[in-house]
Enzyme design. Structure first.
Site, PDB file in Angstrom:
ATOM      1  N   SER A 259      18.692 -39.294  11.314  1.00 44.53           N
ATOM      2  CA  SER A 259      18.498 -39.840  12.655  1.00 44.53           C
ATOM      3  C   SER A 259      19.798 -40.178  13.365  1.00 44.53           C
ATOM      4  CB  SER A 259      17.626 -41.104  12.585  1.00 44.53           C
ATOM      5  OG  SER A 259      16.363 -40.812  12.047  1.00 44.53           O
TER       6      SER A 259
ATOM      7  N   SER B  11      19.398 -41.142 -11.433  1.00 42.63           N
ATOM      8  CA  SER B  11      18.182 -40.353 -11.663  1.00 42.63           C
ATOM      9  C   SER B  11      18.418 -39.097 -12.505  1.00 42.63           C
ATOM     10  CB  SER B  11      17.576 -39.932 -10.317  1.00 42.63           C
ATOM     11  OG  SER B  11      18.490 -39.157  -9.571  1.00 42.63           O
TER      12      SER B  11
ATOM     13  N   ASP C 113      23.584 -38.832  -3.630  1.00 36.43           N
ATOM     14  CA  ASP C 113      23.738 -37.812  -4.676  1.00 36.43           C
ATOM     15  C   ASP C 113      24.678 -36.667  -4.317  1.00 36.43           C
ATOM     16  OD1 ASP C 113      21.839 -39.303  -6.029  1.00 36.43           O
ATOM     17  OD2 ASP C 113      20.154 -38.053  -5.373  1.00 36.43           O
TER      18      ASP C 113
ATOM     19  N   GLU D 273       0.823  -1.208   0.000  1.00 36.95           N
ATOM     20  CA  GLU D 273       0.000   0.000   0.000  1.00 36.95           C
ATOM     21  C   GLU D 273       0.858   1.259   0.000  1.00 36.95           C
ATOM     22  OE1 GLU D 273      -2.264  -3.051   2.636  1.00 36.95           O
ATOM     23  OE2 GLU D 273      -0.196  -2.622   2.015  1.00 36.95           O
TER      24      GLU D 273
END
Length: 362
Positions: free
Chosen positions: A222, A169, A201, A53
């Protein structure tokens, strides 16, 4: 004839320019019109900077007195990093304010509208409301839940594979689709993967869009198996990097902290981290949105824990085949089709030969 929708659509497009720059603030655009001519426009450009604004008022080519302001979100009425926008609207003698969506923030939530009306300003609400709410799905979720909005993304072949049986991939999708993913990385506050992605990767997990901003990186690990040589660790002082773990190995923790990583201690939920607890910790750190680029194991855990808000699936016109090839969601899976994780509100985008399907959590 009124052109409320036309001007609100312009305000929405302006608001989008703030993507990746204003988190955890909302995306907001504003257009000021007088005698059916736009005399000023602006958007929230930077966190801590002037709101839409005030930027629109500052850009006016003539006095805004008697004009109409179109704004995608209810103007704020409280002092934060900037003064209330309601004050600026009143001071500039705007006669009418057209609002797309009301602000869910308890500090505003209808109060801005009421203040404007008390000053004799006409307020119209709900113009392009659905589009304005969609624009700030992240903000609405974060302000209500204090946890990040989670977008789970993966790319797969026509036979539902995210990697070949050898684990390769690169690349499933084409350049256009991959560029779109980097744009999404620019827009979110965090990117999250599991430790297996790091081990397999060794990704950078950065935004490589021109002028883009890299999100904070969250590694679900973990047992703290992330090596000190990993790219995310080596660059941890440059890009905030969090390791969520339940390991008490102080030697590993100390080494990672010396490298610049931040350790988040999280309790276990079965055989994986308590992802709900992790989301609460990340939300408290100001991370309002996460792009989940995990493998099949983390994806299933995320769905099972209920943290996923949106799904983004890139589909490439390729087939890998192979029963041992990786799929997007592994884990135990559901026992019955009736127990499937449900999504709705489909959107389809095209990137070259690839298709992107977007859904939100039902």
């Amino acid at each position: 004839m009124e052109n409320h929708e036309k001007y609100m659509d312009l305000a929405i497009e302006l608001a989008k320019k703030g993507r990746g720059q204003v988190n955890p603030n909302p995306l907001v655009g504003a257009v000021i019109v007088k005698d059916d001519v736009i005399i000023g426009s602006g958007y929230h450009e930077q966190y801590g900077g002037p709101h839409a604004e005030r930027n629109a008022l500052a850009a006016c080519t003539q006095s805004a007195a008697g004009g109409t302001m179109y704004v995608t979100l209810e103007p704020c009425c409280h002092h934060g990093k900037t003064p209330p926008c309601t004050e600026a609207i009143i001071e500039n003698k705007i006669s009418r304010v057209v609002i797309g969506a009301t602000d869910p923030n308890p500090l505003v939530s209808g109060k801005g509208i009421e203040i404007l009306r008390q000053q004799g300003i006409t307020v119209i609400t709900g113009v392009r409301e659905a589009a304005c709410q969609d624009l700030n799905a992240v903000f609405f979720h974060y302000i209500k839940n204090k946890t990040p909005y989670v977008l789970m993304k993966y790319a797969m072949t026509l036979d539902g594979k995210i990697a070949t049986r050898t684990g390769k991939s690169k690349w499933i999708t084409g350049e256009q689709a991959r560029a779109a993913v980097h744009e999404t990385r620019n827009e979110v506050a965090g990117i999250m993967v599991g430790v297996n992605t790091i081990l397999q990767d060794d990704p950078q997990l950065t935004c490589r869009s021109e002028g883009g901003r890299s999100p904070s990186r969250i590694i679900c690990d973990s047992h703290l198996r992330t090596p000190l040589s990993a790219q995310v660790v080596v660059s941890a002082r440059k890009t905030p990097t969090y390791l969520a773990t339940c390991s008490q190995d102080q030697r590993k923790i100390k080494r990672l902290e010396i490298m610049g990583c931040k350790i988040l201690m999280v309790s276990k939920d079965g055989d994986h981290l308590n992802l709900q607890e992790l989301m609460e910790q990340l939300g408290a750190l100001g991370i309002d949105s996460i792009l989940l680029e995990g493998g099949g194991t983390l994806n299933f855990s995320a769905l099972k824990s209920g943290i996923v808000n949106q799904l983004q699936v890139y589909l490439a016109p390729k087939i890998f085949g192979g029963g041992a090839a990786k799929t997007p969601v592994e884990g135990l899976g559901v026992d019955d089709p009736a127990e499937a994780f449900q999504f709705t509100d489909r959107k389809i985008k095209i990137f070259g030969e690839d298709i992107c399907l977007e859904y939100v959590k039902r």
